[in-house]
Design an enzyme around this catalytic site. Sequence first.
Site, short mmCIF file in Angstrom:
data_model
loop_
_atom_site.label_atom_id
_atom_site.label_comp_id
_atom_site.label_asym_id
_atom_site.label_seq_id
_atom_site.Cartn_x
_atom_site.Cartn_y
_atom_site.Cartn_z
N TYR A 154 0.84 -1.21 0.00
CA TYR A 154 0.00 0.00 0.00
C TYR A 154 0.87 1.26 0.00
O TYR A 154 0.63 2.20 -0.77
CB TYR A 154 -0.90 -0.02 1.23
CG TYR A 154 -1.91 1.10 1.29
CD1 TYR A 154 -3.07 1.06 0.52
CD2 TYR A 154 -1.71 2.19 2.13
CE1 TYR A 154 -4.01 2.08 0.58
CE2 TYR A 154 -2.65 3.22 2.19
CZ TYR A 154 -3.79 3.16 1.42
OH TYR A 154 -4.71 4.18 1.47
N LYS A 158 1.07 4.15 -2.96
CA LYS A 158 0.73 5.55 -2.68
C LYS A 158 1.94 6.47 -2.89
O LYS A 158 1.78 7.62 -3.32
CB LYS A 158 0.19 5.69 -1.26
CG LYS A 158 -1.16 5.00 -1.06
CD LYS A 158 -2.23 5.56 -1.99
CE LYS A 158 -3.61 5.00 -1.69
NZ LYS A 158 -4.66 5.58 -2.56
#
Length: 246
Positions: A154, A158
């Site tokens: 994640y 990002k």
Amino acid sequence: MSFEGKVVVVTGASRGIGREIALAFARKGATVACVATSEAGASGSVQAIEAEAGKAKAYACDVSDSTAVDALFNRIQADLGTPAVLVNNAGINRDTLLMRMKDDDWDRVIDVNLKGSFNCIRAVTRGMMKARYGRIVNISSVVGQTGAAGQANYAASKAGLFGLTMSVAKELGSRGITCNAVAPGFIETDMTETLPAEMRESVIKTAPAGRLGLPGDIAPAVVFLASEEAGYITGQTLTVDGGLTL
């Protein structure tokens, strides 16, 4: 700020931050294309917009599939017209410690969060270039700035959005197109409901604002970056985290 006569595309629009962003644009007069993995999910946001006399249409698409994304934007163009604003909000997480992370856990998060944003930007670019106008806002995360144990996939996805944002800003700026990112902190959504109580308390104690954020804290930042007033802002990241990363 008015978006009357403008088409705004919001991915991941079925709930949480995405739904609040879609509602915020509709309240400013935009016609909103609400995109989610299922039409039923997107339809819930459309109904919420229409309940306030706004204009919206639901679309289903897996943004990690480039062929499906191209078809999606062809449908939006035919139904609503050329998008003036794209908000890349679609995102998933599959949290686990690095040594336990399966290839599919890594690949799927990168495919949706990072490749999905690339797919949508590429699909919308031609129309924006022809119009010599466009606003692209990528929803990243403070985790992309700080990293987080158990979120290697994640955080990488990002963080990748920051590089994508700056590159798109440099490539398309001469055509009247801006590209910026918003990095939310810990926001009260389905994704953060499973946070351990001690982590929630730590965030509340650490952030100067003294609370977790709400989807309504993120939407105004996105609307501003997509507005005429923000026309000289591009390639930037606006962190909305209650001061957590200070």
